[in-house]
Design an enzyme around this catalytic site. Structure first.
Site, mmCIF file in Angstrom:
data_model
loop_
_atom_site.group_PDB
_atom_site.id
_atom_site.type_symbol
_atom_site.label_atom_id
_atom_site.label_comp_id
_atom_site.label_asym_id
_atom_site.label_seq_id
_atom_site.Cartn_x
_atom_site.Cartn_y
_atom_site.Cartn_z
ATOM 1 N N ASP A 70 -7.139 4.419 -4.480
ATOM 2 C CA ASP A 70 -7.742 4.275 -3.146
ATOM 3 C C ASP A 70 -8.352 5.653 -2.860
ATOM 4 O OD1 ASP A 70 -7.765 2.256 -0.715
ATOM 5 O OD2 ASP A 70 -7.395 4.206 0.188
ATOM 6 N N LYS A 126 0.865 -1.200 0.000
ATOM 7 C CA LYS A 126 0.000 0.000 0.000
ATOM 8 C C LYS A 126 0.888 1.232 0.000
ATOM 9 C CE LYS A 126 -4.420 1.077 0.246
ATOM 10 N NZ LYS A 126 -5.596 0.279 -0.192
HETATM 11 P P1 NDP Z 1 -13.012 7.927 -2.591
HETATM 12 O O1 NDP Z 1 -11.946 8.923 -2.358
HETATM 13 O O2 NDP Z 1 -13.538 7.726 -3.959
HETATM 14 O O3 NDP Z 1 -14.248 8.186 -1.638
HETATM 15 C C1 NDP Z 1 -14.142 8.242 -0.226
HETATM 16 C C2 NDP Z 1 -15.461 8.756 0.296
HETATM 17 O O4 NDP Z 1 -15.523 8.659 1.703
HETATM 18 C C3 NDP Z 1 -15.669 10.218 -0.059
HETATM 19 O O5 NDP Z 1 -17.025 10.414 -0.333
HETATM 20 C C4 NDP Z 1 -15.234 10.931 1.206
HETATM 21 O O6 NDP Z 1 -15.824 12.196 1.387
HETATM 22 C C5 NDP Z 1 -15.780 9.967 2.248
HETATM 23 N N1 NDP Z 1 -15.171 10.167 3.560
HETATM 24 C C6 NDP Z 1 -15.821 10.481 4.681
HETATM 25 N N2 NDP Z 1 -15.000 10.640 5.712
HETATM 26 C C7 NDP Z 1 -13.779 10.419 5.263
HETATM 27 C C8 NDP Z 1 -12.516 10.437 5.869
HETATM 28 N N3 NDP Z 1 -12.337 10.694 7.167
HETATM 29 N N4 NDP Z 1 -11.456 10.129 5.108
HETATM 30 C C9 NDP Z 1 -11.616 9.878 3.799
HETATM 31 N N5 NDP Z 1 -12.810 9.840 3.160
HETATM 32 C C10 NDP Z 1 -13.888 10.125 3.892
HETATM 33 O O7 NDP Z 1 -12.424 6.542 -2.027
HETATM 34 P P2 NDP Z 1 -12.924 5.057 -2.330
HETATM 35 O O8 NDP Z 1 -14.392 5.027 -2.525
HETATM 36 O O9 NDP Z 1 -12.030 4.497 -3.360
HETATM 37 O O10 NDP Z 1 -12.536 4.341 -0.957
HETATM 38 C C11 NDP Z 1 -13.451 4.218 0.127
HETATM 39 C C12 NDP Z 1 -12.984 3.110 1.064
HETATM 40 O O11 NDP Z 1 -12.941 1.874 0.332
HETATM 41 C C13 NDP Z 1 -11.574 3.267 1.638
HETATM 42 O O12 NDP Z 1 -11.539 2.661 2.922
HETATM 43 C C14 NDP Z 1 -10.705 2.454 0.689
HETATM 44 O O13 NDP Z 1 -9.506 2.040 1.295
HETATM 45 C C15 NDP Z 1 -11.640 1.284 0.427
HETATM 46 N N6 NDP Z 1 -11.401 0.506 -0.787
HETATM 47 C C16 NDP Z 1 -11.303 1.088 -2.012
HETATM 48 C C17 NDP Z 1 -11.123 0.319 -3.138
HETATM 49 C C18 NDP Z 1 -11.091 0.903 -4.507
HETATM 50 O O14 NDP Z 1 -10.997 0.132 -5.469
HETATM 51 N N7 NDP Z 1 -11.183 2.207 -4.674
HETATM 52 C C19 NDP Z 1 -10.957 -1.137 -3.035
HETATM 53 C C20 NDP Z 1 -11.156 -1.670 -1.709
HETATM 54 C C21 NDP Z 1 -11.349 -0.852 -0.636
HETATM 55 P P3 NDP Z 1 -15.448 13.458 0.470
HETATM 56 O O15 NDP Z 1 -16.301 13.290 -0.780
HETATM 57 O O16 NDP Z 1 -15.833 14.629 1.284
HETATM 58 O O17 NDP Z 1 -13.989 13.359 0.174
HETATM 59 O O1 2IT Z 2 -7.999 -1.459 -0.745
HETATM 60 C C1 2IT Z 2 -7.919 -1.946 -1.893
HETATM 61 O O2 2IT Z 2 -8.040 -3.143 -2.091
HETATM 62 C C2 2IT Z 2 -7.703 -1.020 -3.015
HETATM 63 N N1 2IT Z 2 -7.650 0.187 -2.798
HETATM 64 C C3 2IT Z 2 -7.552 -1.550 -4.402
HETATM 65 C C4 2IT Z 2 -6.137 -2.000 -4.642
HETATM 66 C C5 2IT Z 2 -5.821 -2.420 -6.052
HETATM 67 O O3 2IT Z 2 -4.645 -2.733 -6.272
HETATM 68 O O4 2IT Z 2 -6.701 -2.451 -6.917
#
Ligand code: NDP
Ligand code: 2IT
Length: 444
Positions: free
Chosen positions: A166, A126
């Site tokens: 992420d 990561k």
């Molecule tokens: P994004 O940046 O696309 O979205 C994050 C969302 O969460 C935003 O709407 C953000 O608000 C909100 N949020 C609320 N509180 C917090 C905070 N304290 N810190 C950060 N964000 C906050 O991220 P993802 O949707 O990609 O990721 C969301 C979660 O899913 C994370 O835990 C990530 O590690 C996990 N994840 C992501 C994957 C991926 O493929 N993207 C895969 C597996 C897990 P705002 O709009 O105000 O920024």
């Molecule tokens: O938390 C996760 O699994 C991710 N943000 C996706 C990682 C990836 O390599 O697609």
């Protein structure tokens, strides 16, 4: 003292200033007790737990970039390469002001087990930075991404370490980083996933985490004699994971009624309008107040609060430690049947325990959100064979992977006498493959 307790003590001593990392390690090691007890002599002699809790290596570096006023800004960049026993390091890049080494280590550690669960050959890593993308111009984002990659490119490669998105890192950032890697290394390779479709990206990768979450949730419900049809779903977050979780929930006949961002949350009893949410969050990069203003029956509230809305299924999709003990109590009181984590470690340890003890089917992020990284691994496969697969083909593979994950974690829990404990099942199933590979490869 048991081997698990011995190692927990060492890890706590060595990483006292990293609460999220300690939380992640405690959850995993605690739930691995049945496997460790059954193999204690072998694992202890080979220091399996000491090795799996210590990253192979971690990079921290300065990221200088120039803002639109000509001012030089300095951020801190990270990449933690945690474990490559079963494949090249794989894991996202988080861009958020809260990022520090402990957070990247917790995410990298969890990624080892998650990536193992996908059944595909990827190790755990990561990275990220404390850079805040909010309010930055496209040029500032590019300046940061290019500077970040100028250093990161020394440590990664298609067969070495393959970063992805992420929090805060989406298609725009991946594009800028890919361009800089190509320019410096002179190599056109699948060094990042989540790429655009015109330069090696995979169909379904954008949707994969949210879609995968729903495929797994659907299988969980089915195996308990329930369907998604007519279910009310509460979702937190309004980013990549949340948006496509909501979309797939609707496609499966359920109704998602909430979402949230870092300043507030929305309750929309008519069901979240995905097209509008995408417009507000992906195009305008605006606040949820804009969503609520465009929907006659939607309520907007400042702060946090989605878990107080009555639902059958709760899907935390924002960030770590966003579902607390009081939220768990509220969900149980409202008759919630299932909680599946779209985010990484969104539920605190005490909230998880409360949900499990009160009969809620709880699937942790390592299993439930593995569809994103699984589809990243499918993107790597396509890059290796220099072909691209159709949407239907990738989507069918993703569905199959999520259904398989559910059954693998369910079976692992049953094998070790903790039926229904999907947290233990996921950690055990993920651990088994990694530990076998570590033992086979000797002391390294
Ligand atoms: P994004 O940046 O696309 O979205 C994050 C969302 O969460 C935003 O709407 C953000 O608000 C909100 N949020 C609320 N509180 C917090 C905070 N304290 N810190 C950060 N964000 C906050 O991220 P993802 O949707 O990609 O990721 C969301 C979660 O899913 C994370 O835990 C990530 O590690 C996990 N994840 C992501 C994957 C991926 O493929 N993207 C895969 C597996 C897990 P705002 O709009 O105000 O920024
Ligand atoms: O938390 C996760 O699994 C991710 N943000 C996706 C990682 C990836 O390599 O697609």
């Amino acid at each position: 003292m048991s081997y698990v307790d011995e190692v927990l003590e060492i890890v706590q001593k060595k990483n006292a200033d990293q609460p999220e990392f300690l939380q992640a390690v405690t959850e995993v090691l605690d739930s691995l007790r049945p496997v460790i007890d059954a193999n204690e002599e072998l694992y202890k002699k080979n220091a399996i737990l000491e090795r799996i809790t210590e990253p192979d290596r971690q990079f921290m570096f300065r990221v200088p970039w120039v803002d639109d006023n000509g001012q030089v800004q300095v951020n801190r960049g990270f990449r933690v390469q945690f474990n490559n026993a079963i494949g090249p390091y794989k894991g996202g890049l988080r861009l958020h002001p809260s990022v520090n080494l402990g957070i990247i280590k917790f995410l990298g550690f969890e990624q080892i087990f998650k990536n193992s669960l996908t059944t595909l050959p990827i190790g755990g890593g990561k990275g990220g930075s404390d850079f805040d993308p909010k309010g930055k111009s496209d040029r500032e984002i590019m300046a940061f991404c290019q500077s970040f990659m100028t250093e990161l490119c020394k440590y990664i490669g298609a067969d070495v370490d393959v970063p992805a998105g992420d929090i805060g890192t989406g298609a725009r950032e991946i594009g800028f980083m890919f361009g800089q890697y190509k320019r410096i290394r002179g190599s056109y390779e699948g060094v990042l996933t989540g790429k655009g479709l015109t330069y090696g990206g995979s169909l379904v990768r954008t949707e994969a985490t949210g879609y995968g979450l729903l495929y797994l949730t659907q299988e969980l419900m089915k195996c308990h004699g329930e369907s998604m049809e007519g279910k009310t779903v509460c979702v937190s977050g309004a980013g990549n994971v949340a948006i496509y979780a909501i979309q797939k929930a609707h496609q499966l006949g359920a109704k998602a009624v909430t979402c949230s961002d870092s300043t507030g949350w929305v309750y929309d009893p008519d069901g979240i309008d995905v097209a509008l949410l995408k417009e507000v969050k992906e195009v305008k990069r605006a606040r949820l107040t804009e969503y609520a203003a465009a929907r006659p029956n939607a309520e907007y509230h400042e702060g946090r609060g989605v878990w107080q809305i009555k639902c059958d299924i709760a899907l935390p999709c924002a960030t770590q430690n966003e579902l607390l003990l009081d939220d768990a109590k509220q969900l149980v009181a409202n008759g919630c049947k299932a909680v599946c984590e779209g985010a990484n470690m969104p539920t605190t340890l005490d909230a998880t325990k409360y949900l499990q003890e009160n009969g809620v089917w709880f699937v942790g992020g390592k299993a439930a959100n593995a569809g994103g990284v699984a589809t990243s691994a499918l993107e790597m496969s396509q890059n290796s064979e220099r072909l691209s697969w159709s949407f239907e083909e990738v989507d069918a593979k993703l569905q199959n992977i999520m259904v398989t994950i559910y059954h693998n974690i369910d079976d692992a829990a049953k094998r070790y006498g903790v039926e229904g404990d999907y947290v233990a099942g996921a950690n055990i199933a993920g651990f088994e493959k990694v530990v076998e590979a570590m033992l086979a490869q000797g002391v390294c």
